[in-house]
Design an enzyme around this catalytic site. Structure first.
Site, short mmCIF file in Angstrom:
data_model
loop_
_atom_site.label_atom_id
_atom_site.label_comp_id
_atom_site.label_asym_id
_atom_site.label_seq_id
_atom_site.Cartn_x
_atom_site.Cartn_y
_atom_site.Cartn_z
NE ARG A 73 61.80 23.12 47.43
CZ ARG A 73 61.39 22.32 46.45
NH1 ARG A 73 60.49 22.71 45.59
NH2 ARG A 73 61.91 21.12 46.31
CG MET A 90 55.75 27.99 35.60
SD MET A 90 56.46 26.97 34.28
CE MET A 90 58.12 27.64 34.21
CB ILE A 141 60.89 21.81 41.70
CG1 ILE A 141 61.50 22.28 40.38
CG2 ILE A 141 61.41 20.42 42.06
CD1 ILE A 141 62.97 22.56 40.43
CG LEU A 142 55.26 19.36 42.39
CD1 LEU A 142 54.32 18.60 41.47
CD2 LEU A 142 54.47 20.05 43.51
CG ASN A 173 55.86 18.80 33.60
OD1 ASN A 173 55.11 19.75 33.75
ND2 ASN A 173 57.14 18.96 33.26
CG HIS A 221 60.08 20.69 29.62
ND1 HIS A 221 60.35 21.58 30.63
CD2 HIS A 221 61.16 20.73 28.79
CE1 HIS A 221 61.53 22.13 30.42
NE2 HIS A 221 62.04 21.63 29.31
CG ASP A 278 61.62 19.05 33.20
OD1 ASP A 278 60.44 18.86 33.55
OD2 ASP A 278 62.13 20.19 33.09
C1 GAR Z 1 53.80 25.52 28.66
O1 GAR Z 1 54.65 25.78 27.57
C2 GAR Z 1 54.44 24.46 29.55
O2 GAR Z 1 55.21 23.53 28.87
C3 GAR Z 1 55.33 25.32 30.41
O3 GAR Z 1 54.53 26.43 30.72
C4 GAR Z 1 53.69 26.71 29.59
C5 GAR Z 1 52.29 26.93 30.11
O4 GAR Z 1 51.59 27.82 29.32
N1 GAR Z 1 55.75 24.60 31.58
C6 GAR Z 1 57.02 24.60 32.00
O5 GAR Z 1 57.89 25.26 31.51
C7 GAR Z 1 57.28 23.72 33.22
N2 GAR Z 1 58.67 23.63 33.47
P1 GAR Z 1 50.05 28.13 29.66
O6 GAR Z 1 49.99 28.77 31.03
O7 GAR Z 1 49.61 29.07 28.58
O8 GAR Z 1 49.31 26.83 29.63
#
Ligand code: GAR
Length: 190
Positions: free
Chosen positions: A63, A88, A90-91, A105, A107, A143
């Site tokens: 990682r 998706m 974690i950095l 970010n 969320h 987060d």
């Molecule tokens: C969004 O709802 C964003 O908040 C979530 O992925 C979706 C992206 O949708 N991100 C996370 O859950 C990060 N932990 P998209 O690919 O249609 O933009």
């Protein structure tokens, strides 16, 4: 403002960003979009004329090495703002420190409730009647950074994870664009 965005999936949040830039609602250029795997978000980026790159964890021994490779490519695009628009992974702390506080970010829950990879599922399982989305600065703890904006979305009795997430994303896209527009306008004013 030079924006680099990172995505992992369908990229509808990214599309809202690209549309807002094209419409002049956000005073910035999306110079590059990166992903941790091949995904539809990259096609959206290409269609908008942004450079794209993929840095897959599977192609790195561990990682930290993956994180460093990603960090180097992002840094090479000299971003003023790095946006996690549905990213998706974690950095690690090194990556976060390299770009914070200009690392943002979005969320799909009302933080600090329901952090992590399953914000929608966890909120639903808890039985909350109102959830939503949060746009926040990224810090090493997942987060947990400063909240820049939130939008509330009611949970309907018939909701499952997919229907709820879809409604959250509709509101989330607007919120994301508003927050990024404000950050870029603030930067212009300085
Ligand atoms: C969004 O709802 C964003 O908040 C979530 O992925 C979706 C992206 O949708 N991100 C996370 O859950 C990060 N932990 P998209 O690919 O249609 O933009």
């Amino acid at each position: 403002m030079r924006i680099v965005a990172l995505v992992s999936g369908s990229g509808t949040t990214l599309q809202a960003l690209l549309d807002a830039v094209a419409a002049g609602r956000i005073d910035a250029t999306v110079v590059a979009v990166g992903a941790d795997k091949d995904c539809h978000g990259l096609e959206r980026a290409q269609a908008a004329g942004a450079a794209t790159f993929v840095v897959e964890p599977a192609e790195h021994p561990d990682r930290p090495t993956w994180n460093r490779a990603l960090q180097e490519i992002v840094a090479g695009h000299q971003p003023d703002l790095v946006l996690l628009a549905g990213f998706m992974r974690i950095l690690d702390e090194e990556f976060v420190t390299a770009f914070a506080p200009a690392l943002i970010n979005t969320h799909p829950a009302l933080l600090p409730s329901f952090p992590g990879a399953h914000g929608v599922r966890d909120a639903l399982a808890h039985g909350v009647k109102i959830t939503g989305a949060t746009v926040h600065r990224v810090v090493p703890e997942v987060d947990a950074g400063q909240i820049l904006g939130q939008v509330a979305v009611p949970v309907l009795p018939e909701d499952d994870e997919a229907t709820l997430h879809e409604r959250i994303k509709m509101a989330e896209r607007e919120l994301f664009v508003d927050v990024v527009a404000e950050l870029c306008a603030d930067a212009d004013a300085q």
